[in-house]
Design an enzyme around this catalytic site. Sequence first.
Site, PDB file in Angstrom:
ATOM      1  N   HIS A 179       0.810  -1.211   0.000  1.00  0.00           N
ATOM      2  CA  HIS A 179       0.000   0.000   0.000  1.00  0.00           C
ATOM      3  C   HIS A 179       0.846   1.264   0.000  1.00  0.00           C
ATOM      4  CE1 HIS A 179      -4.010  -1.895   0.748  1.00  0.00           C
ATOM      5  NE2 HIS A 179      -3.226  -2.880   1.155  1.00  0.00           N
TER       6      HIS A 179
ATOM      7  N   ASP B 154       3.449   9.565  -0.669  1.00  0.00           N
ATOM      8  CA  ASP B 154       2.306   8.764  -0.243  1.00  0.00           C
ATOM      9  C   ASP B 154       2.011   7.720  -1.305  1.00  0.00           C
ATOM     10  OD1 ASP B 154       0.260   7.999   1.446  1.00  0.00           O
ATOM     11  OD2 ASP B 154      -0.553  10.022   1.639  1.00  0.00           O
TER      12      ASP B 154
END
Length: 467
Positions: A163, A371
């Site tokens: 992720h 991110d």
Amino acid sequence: MLRQSSLVVVANRLPLDDNVAPDGACEWRRSPGGLAGALHAILEQTPATWVGWAGGTGQARDLPDIGTLRLRPVPLSEEELRGYYEGFANSTLWPLYHDAVEQPVFDREWWLAYRAVNRRFAEAAAEVAEPGATVWVQDYHLQLVPQLLRELRPDVRIGFFLHVPFPPPELFMQLPRRVELLRGMLGADLVGFQRPQAAHNVAQLAAKLLGAHGADDAIILDDRVVRTGAFPVSIDVAEMRTLNARPYVVNQAHQLRHDLGAHKRVLLSVDRLDYTKGIEHRLTAYSELLRDGRIKVRDTVMVQVAVPSREQVESYRGLRDRIEREVGRINGEYGRVGEPAIHYLNQPFDRADLAALYQTADVMVVTPLRDGMNLVAKEFVAARRDDSGALVLSEFAGAAAELSDAFLVNPHDVDGLKETLLQALAAAPEDLATRMKAMRDHITSHDIHAWARAYLTALEQSQALVP
């Protein structure tokens, strides 16, 4: 008698709320942009077993099912929690995988704990998986599990999804245990990432460190094919739409707008309290706009939600202290009686209150330094039913590749961030509506269900490949 499942999810944490009901029942744990939120829509009505840590230390207690989801807790001791979780996962891998925004720490004792805990997770998954089951391993905490599980249960289909970003080869090569980590991840049949560049980085490293062959989408290793690819994670758009229509959310949004000032422009940021989120850069930009008189407290206010995170890790405690001091300084210099420049909230928020905040904001400011995806940006877009509002989004969030109609910005460039904030604040309603509609159309057709279908279909097909 041990119950087994044809679908097993393996993740660091069980998706449990920290508050267990008096009758012992468990509730699904949701946090802004978190893994549990991403998988909630998929597992809500799909029979499966989730293997993970339930929080706390010592012996793991038996837990009741959540709907059709069985829970298999994995125990951690205090020493393992420090070494595996606070240490190797979050003080070594996390900063390195986020472009070394904070200097990674390499500790040999942490590695021993990480390896031991990964083996325990693999053994738990092996116990609960039916013959031929699909086991879906999640994220950097458990990067060794795919290979360990393959050794224990060669009959199961193994998926791994990262992720967070995967670093460029020159950064990954700094890891003292780079070969074991890479081989561990490539024990899966399918390795999924948020962005295609990550698959390219892994293919390069597999060739260099493991002598593997192949390309960005398929690596030949140990006489088998490991498929790799980008599967950008998303949100449950339908759930967000339903949440936004709830009377409580609508009324709360009206009340927030009244409390913040009906005439004021509201800038909102919602982050975990983490040094990768760019909170300090954001506060600097906002402070300088106030200092230079380009925005004024009488007509603009910022709301910064910083959800507590990894509070036992020293660098996170230091970050919290710095942010609190800076917020205090800004409010002290620029605030007025009854009118702070910044409302700072260091607390968890439930889904309904977050939805109300999303509806209240004029400008959503999502500016992480790095991110993997950032689901908060997608949640904000889904919440804007009337196509109003602006999204200021970091170029270094995975979401930027999909939400190209946002006001994209380099968060390291404070002057550029200031100008982008002003541009978003001054944008014409017609421009904002065009941008918002295009972004909402995209996430509606690329929601969490589309992500799961794409990944699990690719995983099902992966074992049919031959080298």
